[in-house]
Motif scaffolding. Sequence first.
Motif, PDB file in Angstrom:
ATOM      1  N   ALA A 241       0.837  -1.205   0.000  1.00  0.00           N
ATOM      2  CA  ALA A 241       0.000   0.000   0.000  1.00  0.00           C
ATOM      3  C   ALA A 241       0.876   1.261   0.000  1.00  0.00           C
ATOM      4  O   ALA A 241       0.601   2.221  -0.722  1.00  0.00           O
ATOM      5  CB  ALA A 241      -0.929   0.002   1.208  1.00  0.00           C
ATOM      6  N   PHE A 242       1.937   1.237   0.795  1.00  0.00           N
ATOM      7  CA  PHE A 242       2.868   2.371   0.839  1.00  0.00           C
ATOM      8  C   PHE A 242       3.532   2.576  -0.517  1.00  0.00           C
ATOM      9  O   PHE A 242       3.605   3.703  -1.031  1.00  0.00           O
ATOM     10  CB  PHE A 242       3.918   2.142   1.933  1.00  0.00           C
TER      11      PHE A 242
ATOM     12  N   ARG B  42       1.098   4.035  -2.920  1.00  0.00           N
ATOM     13  CA  ARG B  42       0.913   5.484  -2.695  1.00  0.00           C
ATOM     14  C   ARG B  42       2.080   6.272  -3.287  1.00  0.00           C
ATOM     15  O   ARG B  42       1.882   7.318  -3.911  1.00  0.00           O
ATOM     16  CB  ARG B  42       0.780   5.767  -1.191  1.00  0.00           C
TER      17      ARG B  42
ATOM     18  N   VAL C 103       1.544   6.420  -6.933  1.00  0.00           N
ATOM     19  CA  VAL C 103       0.489   7.388  -7.270  1.00  0.00           C
ATOM     20  C   VAL C 103       1.094   8.784  -7.344  1.00  0.00           C
ATOM     21  O   VAL C 103       0.828   9.548  -8.289  1.00  0.00           O
ATOM     22  CB  VAL C 103      -0.669   7.344  -6.240  1.00  0.00           C
ATOM     23  N   MET C 104       1.913   9.123  -6.358  1.00  0.00           N
ATOM     24  CA  MET C 104       2.557  10.440  -6.357  1.00  0.00           C
ATOM     25  C   MET C 104       3.464  10.611  -7.573  1.00  0.00           C
ATOM     26  O   MET C 104       3.498  11.673  -8.192  1.00  0.00           O
ATOM     27  CB  MET C 104       3.352  10.640  -5.052  1.00  0.00           C
TER      28      MET C 104
ATOM     29  N   ALA D 263       0.737   1.637  -9.923  1.00  0.00           N
ATOM     30  CA  ALA D 263       0.168   2.017  -8.624  1.00  0.00           C
ATOM     31  C   ALA D 263      -1.057   1.162  -8.300  1.00  0.00           C
ATOM     32  O   ALA D 263      -1.194   0.647  -7.182  1.00  0.00           O
ATOM     33  CB  ALA D 263      -0.195   3.499  -8.622  1.00  0.00           C
TER      34      ALA D 263
ATOM     35  N   MET E  66      -1.432  -1.555  -5.244  1.00  0.00           N
ATOM     36  CA  MET E  66      -2.535  -1.478  -4.271  1.00  0.00           C
ATOM     37  C   MET E  66      -3.331  -2.786  -4.243  1.00  0.00           C
ATOM     38  O   MET E  66      -3.723  -3.259  -3.172  1.00  0.00           O
ATOM     39  CB  MET E  66      -3.464  -0.317  -4.612  1.00  0.00           C
TER      40      MET E  66
END
Length: 169
Positions: free
Chosen positions: A101-102, A105, A108-109, A136, A140
């Motif tokens: 998940a990290f 994220r 995503v950034m 991403a 996830m």
Amino acid sequence: MHKTLDRLLYWSTGVMAAMALFSIMWLTVIDVIGRKFFDNSVPGGLELTEMLMVVVIFAAMPLVSWRGEHVVFDTLDALIPDWLRSIQARVIHLICAGTFAFLGRLMVMRAERFAEYGDTTVHLAMSIAPVAWLMAGLLMLTGLAHLLLVFVRAPTSGHVPVEAQGAST
């Protein structure tokens, strides 16, 4: 639930990875024939191969995680009681869920930055952002698979205990 999710992952991410690998194979065949017989390679072939490799790797992760087909270090398993091994597996899946998940994220950034700056590949000028968004999403999804495994047992496992290996031979 196990079979439904297994089928869903197989027909989505598994087929996606297989199609990307199949595309790489044909791209390589066409590129080699073009270089050998026509002194001309596929324009942007390396860029396409790189993007397709990303799809192969990241699309396979959710299915591999859900099925437990990843690399397993089991040297100490014979020394650990079953009840502790169950707790250990849940803790490991929870750590993996958080890690994926990290990483998702972070990706995503990165995808947002690629989109904002309009980053493209050098030769074909294809946008990099969609590939980063796909990465991403698949990270996830892999995290979600591990999170589900905290609460349920894996439907199938590629891991065969040493005792079972000796019994089958």
